[in-house]
Design an enzyme around this catalytic site. Sequence first.
Site: not given
Length: 302
Positions: A109, A186
């Site tokens: 991420t 995300k």
Amino acid sequence: MVRLTGGMTDDSRRLRVAFLGLGRMGAPMARHVLAAGHDLAVWNRSPGRAEALGSAGATVAGSPAEAAAGRDVVVLMLADPDAVEQVLLGPDGVTSGAAPETLVVDASTIGPDASRRMADRLREHRLRYVDAPVYGSVGPATEGTLGVLAGGDDADVAAARPLLELWGDPEQVRHVGPTGAGSAAKLVRNLTLGLALAGIGDALRLAATLDLPADVVDELIAAGPLGAAFPGVRQILAAGPPETAGFTVDMLTKDLRLCLATEPKLPLVEAARGVGDAAHADGHGQDDTRALPLWMRDADRD
């Protein structure tokens, strides 16, 4: 080298895969690749974490370049944008070892800007890139039921899908748009998690101040708008925090910082980020995120 294209790869096709980053999430994800019968090379900045996979049949590489050499796919599961850039582009990085047309799948991420920047840099080396961050914690990673949010070229995402479905629930492996879209999605998802946990923490603290009975508080939160985030917190209220964190407060706070780097005018995210920083300063950065509301309830209380 196998030229990966959409539709050519299935579970019976043996791929040469490198997996870089064997932390809480990366190690179980890599195990699914090995269990599926693929030829796996692994690398981790702390070499000891690769030993168990080496004993199970993976090749342990001494550098990202060594791991990527001769591989069809290189998967990254790293902590932050700086780590990804170093592993891809630094000395002995992936670009030093990977052959042209190798597919790089970044499950980290790191935010959409960093994902697009990495894709541009990799194109200079004739490498392909898919950003495919995962959501879920160590349990789903071990079970192979993570959610996956993929961004990239249609053919590249289709080529990556057979691997993504090894650690992700096939029904939750989604191609959400072009390069960077997976990372963007995300951040939006984890933004809602941060706000929900902070909201539950405030509710628990106010309820404690007002001396409300625990069963009433439990019922009110579970039935309210934050109820979806409450089951895990409820379990911790009853049994205490898990010994091993699935997703830490520090990692969530990092994601909230990435949200603010993309869009600074997010006042609630700024407040939740401040809560995470305060928990870290109080020695709770490595706690499971579900314990954050309990820390908020009890912080500075004698």
